[in-house]
Write a protein that holds these residues in place. Structure first.
Motif, PDB file in Angstrom:
ATOM      1  N   GLN A 247       0.826  -1.186  -0.007  1.00  0.00           N
ATOM      2  CA  GLN A 247      -0.262   0.193   0.221  1.00  0.00           C
ATOM      3  C   GLN A 247       0.964   1.595   0.106  1.00  0.00           C
ATOM      4  OE1 GLN A 247      -2.369  -0.555   3.244  1.00  0.00           O
ATOM      5  NE2 GLN A 247      -4.098  -2.062   2.471  1.00  0.00           N
ATOM      6  N   LEU A 248       1.815   1.499  -0.162  1.00  0.00           N
ATOM      7  CA  LEU A 248       2.640   2.304  -0.341  1.00  0.00           C
ATOM      8  C   LEU A 248       2.322   3.260  -1.621  1.00  0.00           C
ATOM      9  CD1 LEU A 248       6.199   0.519  -0.516  1.00  0.00           C
ATOM     10  CD2 LEU A 248       5.030   2.146   1.776  1.00  0.00           C
ATOM     11  N   ASP A 249       1.631   3.285  -2.966  1.00  0.00           N
ATOM     12  CA  ASP A 249       1.390   4.106  -3.169  1.00  0.00           C
ATOM     13  C   ASP A 249       0.175   4.861  -2.939  1.00  0.00           C
ATOM     14  OD1 ASP A 249       3.693   2.882  -4.987  1.00  0.00           O
ATOM     15  OD2 ASP A 249       3.073   2.141  -6.960  1.00  0.00           O
ATOM     16  N   ALA A 250       0.137   3.936  -2.056  1.00  0.00           N
ATOM     17  CA  ALA A 250      -1.603   5.271  -1.199  1.00  0.00           C
ATOM     18  C   ALA A 250      -1.074   5.671  -0.693  1.00  0.00           C
ATOM     19  CB  ALA A 250      -2.097   4.029  -0.896  1.00  0.00           C
ATOM     20  N   TRP A 251       0.073   6.164  -0.543  1.00  0.00           N
ATOM     21  CA  TRP A 251       0.413   7.300   0.319  1.00  0.00           C
ATOM     22  C   TRP A 251       1.478   8.986  -0.094  1.00  0.00           C
ATOM     23  CZ3 TRP A 251       4.671   7.931   3.320  1.00  0.00           C
ATOM     24  CH2 TRP A 251       5.572   6.960   3.855  1.00  0.00           C
ATOM     25  N   LEU A 252       2.833   8.015  -0.840  1.00  0.00           N
ATOM     26  CA  LEU A 252       3.858   8.479  -1.476  1.00  0.00           C
ATOM     27  C   LEU A 252       2.819   9.258  -2.451  1.00  0.00           C
ATOM     28  CD1 LEU A 252       6.248   5.322  -1.489  1.00  0.00           C
ATOM     29  CD2 LEU A 252       6.518   7.321  -0.514  1.00  0.00           C
ATOM     30  N   PRO A 253       4.303   9.988  -2.505  1.00  0.00           N
ATOM     31  CA  PRO A 253       3.854  11.019  -3.540  1.00  0.00           C
ATOM     32  C   PRO A 253       3.123  10.661  -5.412  1.00  0.00           C
ATOM     33  CG  PRO A 253       5.673  11.975  -2.640  1.00  0.00           C
ATOM     34  CD  PRO A 253       5.468  10.246  -1.808  1.00  0.00           C
ATOM     35  N   ASP A 254       2.170  11.440  -5.687  1.00  0.00           N
ATOM     36  CA  ASP A 254       1.365  10.289  -6.536  1.00  0.00           C
ATOM     37  C   ASP A 254       2.550  10.444  -7.962  1.00  0.00           C
ATOM     38  OD1 ASP A 254      -0.743  10.763  -5.534  1.00  0.00           O
ATOM     39  OD2 ASP A 254      -0.898  12.759  -6.479  1.00  0.00           O
ATOM     40  N   ALA A 255       3.727  10.465  -8.042  1.00  0.00           N
ATOM     41  CA  ALA A 255       4.650  10.379  -9.758  1.00  0.00           C
ATOM     42  C   ALA A 255       5.662   9.260  -9.736  1.00  0.00           C
ATOM     43  CB  ALA A 255       5.582  11.533  -9.460  1.00  0.00           C
ATOM     44  N   LEU A 256       5.619   8.786  -7.587  1.00  0.00           N
ATOM     45  CA  LEU A 256       6.648   7.688  -6.715  1.00  0.00           C
ATOM     46  C   LEU A 256       5.657   6.163  -7.150  1.00  0.00           C
ATOM     47  CD1 LEU A 256       8.690   9.579  -4.596  1.00  0.00           C
ATOM     48  CD2 LEU A 256       9.201   9.104  -6.544  1.00  0.00           C
ATOM     49  N   HIS A 257       6.985   5.169  -7.518  1.00  0.00           N
ATOM     50  CA  HIS A 257       6.172   3.616  -7.626  1.00  0.00           C
ATOM     51  C   HIS A 257       6.882   3.285  -6.720  1.00  0.00           C
ATOM     52  CE1 HIS A 257       2.158   5.574  -9.328  1.00  0.00           C
ATOM     53  NE2 HIS A 257       3.115   6.148  -9.976  1.00  0.00           N
TER      54      HIS A 257
ATOM     55  N   ALA B 242       5.060  17.214  -1.145  1.00  0.00           N
ATOM     56  CA  ALA B 242       4.569  16.455  -1.416  1.00  0.00           C
ATOM     57  C   ALA B 242       5.110  15.580   0.253  1.00  0.00           C
ATOM     58  CB  ALA B 242       6.239  15.579  -1.883  1.00  0.00           C
ATOM     59  N   LEU B 243       6.099  16.265   0.674  1.00  0.00           N
ATOM     60  CA  LEU B 243       5.320  16.202   1.825  1.00  0.00           C
ATOM     61  C   LEU B 243       4.337  16.097   2.987  1.00  0.00           C
ATOM     62  CD1 LEU B 243       9.385  16.763   3.334  1.00  0.00           C
ATOM     63  CD2 LEU B 243       8.811  14.517   2.782  1.00  0.00           C
TER      64      LEU B 243
ATOM     65  N   LEU C   7       1.558  12.792   4.426  1.00  0.00           N
ATOM     66  CA  LEU C   7       1.127  12.601   5.631  1.00  0.00           C
ATOM     67  C   LEU C   7       0.305  12.564   5.728  1.00  0.00           C
ATOM     68  CD1 LEU C   7       3.192  14.612   7.395  1.00  0.00           C
ATOM     69  CD2 LEU C   7       3.572  12.271   7.155  1.00  0.00           C
ATOM     70  N   ARG C   8      -0.871  13.780   4.632  1.00  0.00           N
ATOM     71  CA  ARG C   8      -2.498  13.475   4.452  1.00  0.00           C
ATOM     72  C   ARG C   8      -2.744  12.002   3.342  1.00  0.00           C
ATOM     73  NH1 ARG C   8      -2.660  16.791   0.889  1.00  0.00           N
ATOM     74  NH2 ARG C   8      -3.935  15.525  -0.717  1.00  0.00           N
ATOM     75  N   ARG C   9      -2.340  11.835   3.242  1.00  0.00           N
ATOM     76  CA  ARG C   9      -2.545  10.217   2.274  1.00  0.00           C
ATOM     77  C   ARG C   9      -2.614   8.923   3.292  1.00  0.00           C
ATOM     78  NH1 ARG C   9      -0.312  12.738  -2.336  1.00  0.00           N
ATOM     79  NH2 ARG C   9       1.139  12.203  -2.131  1.00  0.00           N
TER      80      ARG C   9
END
Length: 137
Positions: A26-36, A116-117, A121-123
């Protein structure tokens, strides 16, 4: 070298927050949108950046006993970061994310990093709330 840090209070036990943050699926759910993040052979991961289209070899380590995640680039050593979860009482937690850029060319700039930070954190808080609501219901 540039360093950035942001914190956010979340209404959940620190163990619950850490479990959500450290869940590799689930990392992609909270990391910056452009990072996977693509987990290979932990702690080895590959980070894909949409803006550049590049894949970068990286490391991601979870330290559950310390409620800490650490990450960074593998080969160049141009970037590192960590996330720390701490209990602050009354069932709440404080999450701090810290980024260090050793290569100025890799640093996207203060405004972009803080945006991005804050977004991450919000996500993460949204993930934590959804999981808590789902568990309670």
């Amino acid at each position: 070298m540039s360093e950035y840090e942001r914190s956010r209070t979340m209404p959940a036990q620190p163990e619950h927050v850490f479990d959500q943050a450290a869940n590799a699926d689930q990392l992609d759910a909270w990391l910056p949108d452009a990072l996977h993040v693509h987990v290979q052979d932990p702690p080895a991961v590959t980070v894909h950046e949409d803006l550049s289209g590049q894949d970068m070899p990286a490391l991601l380590r979870a330290q559950p006993d310390q409620m800490r995640l650490e990450w960074g680039t593998r080969e160049q050593g141009s970037y590192t970061g960590w996330l720390q979860v701490a209990g602050i009482g009354s069932g709440a937690s404080e999450v701090t994310v810290h980024l260090s850029f050793f290569d100025e060319g890799h640093d996207p700039g203060e405004g972009a990093v803080y945006d991005a930070l804050d977004g991450s954190l919000r996500r993460l808080e949204e993930q934590v709330r959804m999981r808590a609501d789902h568990t309670a219901g």
